[in-house]
Design a protein around this motif. Structure first.
Motif, PDB file in Angstrom:
ATOM      1  N   GLY A 243       0.795  -1.228   0.000  1.00  0.00           N
ATOM      2  CA  GLY A 243       0.000   0.000   0.000  1.00  0.00           C
ATOM      3  C   GLY A 243       0.824   1.273   0.000  1.00  0.00           C
ATOM      4  N   GLU A 244       2.127   1.168  -0.317  1.00  0.00           N
ATOM      5  CA  GLU A 244       2.972   2.379  -0.333  1.00  0.00           C
ATOM      6  C   GLU A 244       2.764   3.139  -1.637  1.00  0.00           C
ATOM      7  OE1 GLU A 244       4.854   3.990   1.807  1.00  0.00           O
ATOM      8  OE2 GLU A 244       4.472   2.595   3.448  1.00  0.00           O
ATOM      9  N   VAL A 245       1.541   3.641  -1.799  1.00  0.00           N
ATOM     10  CA  VAL A 245       1.188   4.299  -3.057  1.00  0.00           C
ATOM     11  C   VAL A 245       1.998   5.570  -3.295  1.00  0.00           C
ATOM     12  CG1 VAL A 245      -1.158   3.349  -3.068  1.00  0.00           C
ATOM     13  CG2 VAL A 245      -0.720   5.560  -1.982  1.00  0.00           C
ATOM     14  N   GLY A 246       2.469   6.194  -2.222  1.00  0.00           N
ATOM     15  CA  GLY A 246       3.265   7.415  -2.366  1.00  0.00           C
ATOM     16  C   GLY A 246       4.567   7.172  -3.111  1.00  0.00           C
ATOM     17  N   HIS A 247       5.007   5.917  -3.147  1.00  0.00           N
ATOM     18  CA  HIS A 247       6.272   5.597  -3.822  1.00  0.00           C
ATOM     19  C   HIS A 247       6.047   4.874  -5.148  1.00  0.00           C
ATOM     20  CE1 HIS A 247       8.376   7.283  -0.464  1.00  0.00           C
ATOM     21  NE2 HIS A 247       7.517   6.638   0.316  1.00  0.00           N
ATOM     22  N   MET A 248       4.823   5.014  -5.665  1.00  0.00           N
ATOM     23  CA  MET A 248       4.534   4.564  -7.024  1.00  0.00           C
ATOM     24  C   MET A 248       5.251   5.572  -7.938  1.00  0.00           C
ATOM     25  SD  MET A 248       0.634   4.223  -8.383  1.00  0.00           S
ATOM     26  CE  MET A 248       0.045   5.847  -7.847  1.00  0.00           C
ATOM     27  N   VAL A 249       6.111   5.074  -8.836  1.00  0.00           N
ATOM     28  CA  VAL A 249       6.876   5.985  -9.693  1.00  0.00           C
ATOM     29  C   VAL A 249       5.972   6.489 -10.817  1.00  0.00           C
ATOM     30  CG1 VAL A 249       8.876   6.253 -11.194  1.00  0.00           C
ATOM     31  CG2 VAL A 249       9.029   4.824  -9.138  1.00  0.00           C
ATOM     32  N   VAL A 250       5.767   7.799 -10.857  1.00  0.00           N
ATOM     33  CA  VAL A 250       4.897   8.374 -11.888  1.00  0.00           C
ATOM     34  C   VAL A 250       5.678   9.251 -12.859  1.00  0.00           C
ATOM     35  CG1 VAL A 250       2.788   8.287 -10.487  1.00  0.00           C
ATOM     36  CG2 VAL A 250       4.266  10.314 -10.372  1.00  0.00           C
ATOM     37  N   ASN A 251       6.888   9.644 -12.459  1.00  0.00           N
ATOM     38  CA  ASN A 251       7.659  10.566 -13.290  1.00  0.00           C
ATOM     39  C   ASN A 251       9.141  10.231 -13.188  1.00  0.00           C
ATOM     40  OD1 ASN A 251       8.687  12.705 -14.686  1.00  0.00           O
ATOM     41  ND2 ASN A 251       7.881  14.306 -13.330  1.00  0.00           N
ATOM     42  N   PRO A 252       9.602   9.286 -14.024  1.00  0.00           N
ATOM     43  CA  PRO A 252      10.992   8.808 -13.898  1.00  0.00           C
ATOM     44  C   PRO A 252      12.030   9.925 -14.016  1.00  0.00           C
ATOM     45  CG  PRO A 252       9.744   7.435 -15.427  1.00  0.00           C
ATOM     46  CD  PRO A 252       8.875   8.619 -15.101  1.00  0.00           C
ATOM     47  N   ASN A 253      11.653  11.031 -14.659  1.00  0.00           N
ATOM     48  CA  ASN A 253      12.599  12.153 -14.784  1.00  0.00           C
ATOM     49  C   ASN A 253      12.355  13.207 -13.715  1.00  0.00           C
ATOM     50  OD1 ASN A 253      13.717  11.022 -17.189  1.00  0.00           O
ATOM     51  ND2 ASN A 253      11.897  11.765 -18.285  1.00  0.00           N
ATOM     52  N   GLY A 254      11.538  12.853 -12.723  1.00  0.00           N
ATOM     53  CA  GLY A 254      11.157  13.831 -11.715  1.00  0.00           C
ATOM     54  C   GLY A 254      12.181  14.012 -10.612  1.00  0.00           C
ATOM     55  N   LYS A 255      11.701  14.507  -9.473  1.00  0.00           N
ATOM     56  CA  LYS A 255      12.586  14.871  -8.361  1.00  0.00           C
ATOM     57  C   LYS A 255      12.996  13.657  -7.523  1.00  0.00           C
ATOM     58  CE  LYS A 255       9.347  18.117  -7.316  1.00  0.00           C
ATOM     59  NZ  LYS A 255       8.663  18.419  -8.550  1.00  0.00           N
ATOM     60  N   ALA A 256      14.122  13.802  -6.821  1.00  0.00           N
ATOM     61  CA  ALA A 256      14.588  12.749  -5.914  1.00  0.00           C
ATOM     62  C   ALA A 256      13.588  12.622  -4.763  1.00  0.00           C
ATOM     63  CB  ALA A 256      15.961  13.101  -5.371  1.00  0.00           C
ATOM     64  N   CYS A 257      13.339  11.386  -4.329  1.00  0.00           N
ATOM     65  CA  CYS A 257      12.367  11.141  -3.260  1.00  0.00           C
ATOM     66  C   CYS A 257      13.095  10.798  -1.965  1.00  0.00           C
ATOM     67  CB  CYS A 257      11.453   9.985  -3.672  1.00  0.00           C
ATOM     68  SG  CYS A 257      10.187   9.600  -2.458  1.00  0.00           S
ATOM     69  N   SER A 258      12.410  11.013  -0.847  1.00  0.00           N
ATOM     70  CA  SER A 258      13.002  10.731   0.469  1.00  0.00           C
ATOM     71  C   SER A 258      13.332   9.248   0.640  1.00  0.00           C
ATOM     72  CB  SER A 258      12.033  11.162   1.571  1.00  0.00           C
ATOM     73  OG  SER A 258      10.833  10.402   1.467  1.00  0.00           O
ATOM     74  N   CYS A 259      12.731   8.387  -0.207  1.00  0.00           N
ATOM     75  CA  CYS A 259      12.974   6.946  -0.078  1.00  0.00           C
ATOM     76  C   CYS A 259      14.243   6.523  -0.803  1.00  0.00           C
ATOM     77  CB  CYS A 259      11.783   6.161  -0.627  1.00  0.00           C
ATOM     78  SG  CYS A 259      11.660   6.213  -2.432  1.00  0.00           S
ATOM     79  N   GLY A 260      14.856   7.436  -1.581  1.00  0.00           N
ATOM     80  CA  GLY A 260      16.062   7.099  -2.319  1.00  0.00           C
ATOM     81  C   GLY A 260      15.795   6.918  -3.805  1.00  0.00           C
ATOM     82  N   SER A 261      14.539   6.782  -4.180  1.00  0.00           N
ATOM     83  CA  SER A 261      14.174   6.633  -5.591  1.00  0.00           C
ATOM     84  C   SER A 261      13.946   8.022  -6.209  1.00  0.00           C
ATOM     85  CB  SER A 261      12.924   5.761  -5.675  1.00  0.00           C
ATOM     86  OG  SER A 261      12.528   5.583  -7.008  1.00  0.00           O
ATOM     87  N   ARG A 262      13.399   8.050  -7.400  1.00  0.00           N
ATOM     88  CA  ARG A 262      13.168   9.328  -8.100  1.00  0.00           C
ATOM     89  C   ARG A 262      11.797   9.314  -8.752  1.00  0.00           C
ATOM     90  NH1 ARG A 262      16.122  13.571  -9.784  1.00  0.00           N
ATOM     91  NH2 ARG A 262      18.009  12.744  -8.835  1.00  0.00           N
ATOM     92  N   GLY A 263      11.095  10.453  -8.667  1.00  0.00           N
ATOM     93  CA  GLY A 263       9.835  10.589  -9.385  1.00  0.00           C
ATOM     94  C   GLY A 263       8.655   9.855  -8.767  1.00  0.00           C
ATOM     95  N   CYS A 264       8.767   9.533  -7.455  1.00  0.00           N
ATOM     96  CA  CYS A 264       7.637   8.894  -6.772  1.00  0.00           C
ATOM     97  C   CYS A 264       6.455   9.868  -6.753  1.00  0.00           C
ATOM     98  CB  CYS A 264       8.004   8.554  -5.336  1.00  0.00           C
ATOM     99  SG  CYS A 264       9.306   7.326  -5.190  1.00  0.00           S
ATOM    100  N   TRP A 265       5.250   9.301  -6.611  1.00  0.00           N
ATOM    101  CA  TRP A 265       4.021  10.112  -6.600  1.00  0.00           C
ATOM    102  C   TRP A 265       4.096  11.207  -5.536  1.00  0.00           C
ATOM    103  CZ3 TRP A 265      -1.513   8.239  -5.002  1.00  0.00           C
ATOM    104  CH2 TRP A 265      -2.485   9.031  -5.637  1.00  0.00           C
TER     105      TRP A 265
END
Ligand SMILES: [Zn+2]
Length: 400
Positions: A243-265
């Motif tokens: 259910g971690e919908v906030g970390h569904m990647v929606v924009n691969p060229n987007g901003k860095a996320c607090s989880c370490g990934s990039r472009g999360c919702w």
């Protein structure tokens, strides 16, 4: 070879169903219980007697019938003062503790600010020790503690309440369940779950989504959490991390996320995204969000453009979730409530363009009914669960 449940198992399940009914709906007459549980009058009478003998319910004349002539019809009500749980919520900015009675009434409630930048969970939740002491003190003599539940804005291991990652709390690998167990001190484990999962559970059991078995709940603060209920059951995945919908990647060229990934919702619809788009300080938090929403409603161009941008991204993600889960309802909680209300047309139009007609045609977009304490109420519901599974269970800890 067993062919079905035993008499004892049926009785236990009926006891649980009756107790859960009065817990959720309050005082009910025997006639109402007979109709809603599909059992005959004498069975309801026997079950009520058993639950009353165990101190879980009482039977009496409803307040409005007292002093009237004629034979009153009795109602069965939960023993809300005598049977209770402890519920805790550990959020980005606050720690809340409550004593919640059978029936869902919040009997005591304490709140403290959570110091930002405290990376040790045990230190951060230390104020709970004092809250527990006070709550035990105000509980009436002979009242029974059933168990404890806690909500936390983090990814938490279901088995033992170990926090794997809570980027917004600044926590990684923290034994929160163990710390809470020590603070309550009754020898029992504290059931710990993600806050959005518990807010979804609360809205499902006694809020906006009561009677609605397929639901997506979205919670926004600095991050975005999601709680999903499908076919009446929480979807939490193998270890409890789903259910971690906030970390569904929606924009691969987007901003860095607090989880370490990039472009999360959450990098597109979280508080930081809206504040940045509106040219405000990223630390403004909830107050900042309200200011932007207010400015947009008064015609401020920058604020309106920011709302449109975030509303668009919100709609994209909602369309994805609607296509995957085909929910009857999507609820927007936390600061997403305000964001949704200010951009509802944008969200709906995205959903109409990107959602599959069969998946979206019956979906209702809603705001929560339970407000800021939804996750706390969900934590209490979680703590009551074992009681409904087996209401007359012998509890050696309490009789010791
Ligand atoms: Zn992320």
């Amino acid at each position: 070879m067993r062919v079905g449940p035993s008499q004892e198992e049926i009785r236990r399940s009926n006891l649980g169903a009756l107790l859960r009914s009065v817990h959720l709906h309050g005082a009910m007459s025997r006639a109402d219980l007979t109709a809603s549980l599909g059992l005959n009058r004498s069975t309801i009478g026997a079950l009520t007697a058993d639950l009353a003998a165990a101190g879980l319910v009482s039977e009496g004349v409803p307040r409005e019938q007292r002093g009237r002539a004629g034979r009153p019809s009795l109602v069965v009500r939960p023993e809300s003062e005598k049977v209770y749980v402890f519920a805790f919520a550990v959020e980005v900015d606050r720690i809340v503790a409550a004593r919640v009675g059978l029936g869902g009434a919040v009997l005591d409630r304490f709140e403290a600010a959570r110091p930002r930048g405290e990376h040790d969970a045990a230190t951060a939740v230390a104020p709970i020790a004092d809250f527990v002491r006070k709550m035990r003190h105000t509980a009436p003599a002979g009242a029974r503690l059933i168990g404890s539940g806690a909500a936390v804005s983090a990814m938490v291991r279901r088995d033992d309440g170990f926090v794997r990652l809570g980027p917004q709390l600044g926590w990684a690998d923290q034994p929160l369940g163990e710390a809470l167990r020590g603070l309550v001190g009754d020898g029992r484990a504290v059931a710990v779950r993600n806050n959005a999962d518990l807010a979804a559970l609360a809205e499902h059991t006694r809020g906006a989504a009561a009677g609605c078995d397929n639901l997506v709940y979205l919670y926004g603060d600095a991050g975005i959490g999601g709680g999903i209920i499908a076919a009446g059951r929480p979807v939490t995945g193998h270890g409890g991390y789903g259910g971690e919908v906030g970390h569904m990647v929606v924009n691969p060229n987007g901003k860095a996320c607090s989880c370490g990934s990039r472009g999360c919702w959450e990098t597109e619809i979280g508080e930081h995204a809206l504040l940045a788009a509106a040219g405000r300080s990223a630390t403004a938090g909830r107050e900042g969000i309200l200011t932007v929403v207010d400015a947009a409603s008064r015609g401020d161009n920058t604020a309106q453009a920011a709302m449109r941008q975030v509303g668009d991204w919100l709609g994209f993600g909602v369309a994805n979730l609607v296509n995957i889960f085909n929910p009857e309802m999507v609820i927007f909680g936390g600061t997403l409530r305000e964001v949704y209300l200010a951009s509802a047309a944008q969200v709906r139009s995205r959903l109409n363009r990107n959602g599959l007609p069969a998946c979206r045609e019956h979906v209702r977009l809603r705001t929560p009914q339970l407000g800021q304490d939804a996750a706390l109420i969900g934590a209490a519901e979680l703590a009551f669960e074992p009681l409904f599974a087996d209401p007359l269970f012998a509890d050696p800890l309490e009789s010791a």
